[in-house]
Design an enzyme around this catalytic site. Sequence first.
Site, short mmCIF file in Angstrom:
data_model
loop_
_atom_site.label_atom_id
_atom_site.label_comp_id
_atom_site.label_asym_id
_atom_site.label_seq_id
_atom_site.Cartn_x
_atom_site.Cartn_y
_atom_site.Cartn_z
N LYS A 1 0.94 -1.22 0.17
CA LYS A 1 -0.16 0.15 -0.08
C LYS A 1 0.94 1.41 0.13
O LYS A 1 1.97 1.23 0.29
CB LYS A 1 -0.94 -0.03 1.21
N ARG B 1 -3.24 -10.11 4.94
CA ARG B 1 -3.69 -9.97 3.37
C ARG B 1 -2.51 -9.61 2.59
O ARG B 1 -2.20 -8.58 2.81
CB ARG B 1 -4.86 -9.46 3.03
#
Length: 310
Positions: free
Chosen positions: A225, A265
Amino acid sequence: MSTKTGRGHVAGLPTWDRCAVMGVVNVTPDSFSDGGRWFDTTAAVKHGLDLVAQGADLVDVGGESTRPGATRVDETEELRRVVPVVRGLASEGVTVSVDTMRASVAEQALAAGAALVNDVSGGVADPAMVPVVAASGAPFVVMHWRGFLEGGNVKGVYEDVVSEVVDELHARVEAVLEGGVAPDRIVVDPGLGFSKQAEHDLALLAHLDRLHTLGHPLLVAASRKRFLGRVLAGPEGAPPPARERDAATAAVSALAAQAGAWAVRVHEVHATADAVRVARAVESARAADPAPGSGPDGGHPGTGSAEGAR
């Protein structure tokens, strides 16, 4: 729930003695991380199986990009992308999660063999989602969400991000419980990168213990991210591309595992699978370690060995 060993069990899913690893299969042409690489059903199923071979405990299949600015795919196309991949992986014995904000996609994916519904909106985007999940008895991931990101990073303003995320997640979990989803089938996710800047994501990672006060297993989805790009770039540099953030992702996975996360994840599984196993081994060693001063002659055990000190 303890933040170390009590990471919780999610009813309807296997039990792991460590932080689980959720691998990501994006069946999309426009994911921020790997869009288009697994767009074909056959390639997507093979990729999911490869992730399991690399150490993934479950695989999250999604057919709609949730990156900031992404345009929503229509329902028919999302179903076309997702359901055959879910069916293909489930038929191979893989524990499959479906990443969707649509009740119809969740329902058909569950019928095709999915075991978990991962909704980044926590059931807000589609009012039919919670009733569908409740009726199915499937576990449900409730993520912190403040709206669609088609206009960019919306509503990313906080006075105290940790308290606000905890409070907003608590309210959403209560709504999901009232909708009929069983408490032992709820997972919470702080929504890193969703309506949050880098400093918000880092603050949440620094205080994962506060998320445990919600009383449900915790999923941490930090993989590749933007905040990791900001950290790696430093104050002056340009952030590295998403696929060059996997070492940083594995570092977050180890920290999350140490903080008691139920699962992480990730896109690249191998390094994170190693990271969570090392975190578990250290956790076990900590639990087994006698009190300081209990070794021979009052010293720490093992310090008398020249070989062991090298």
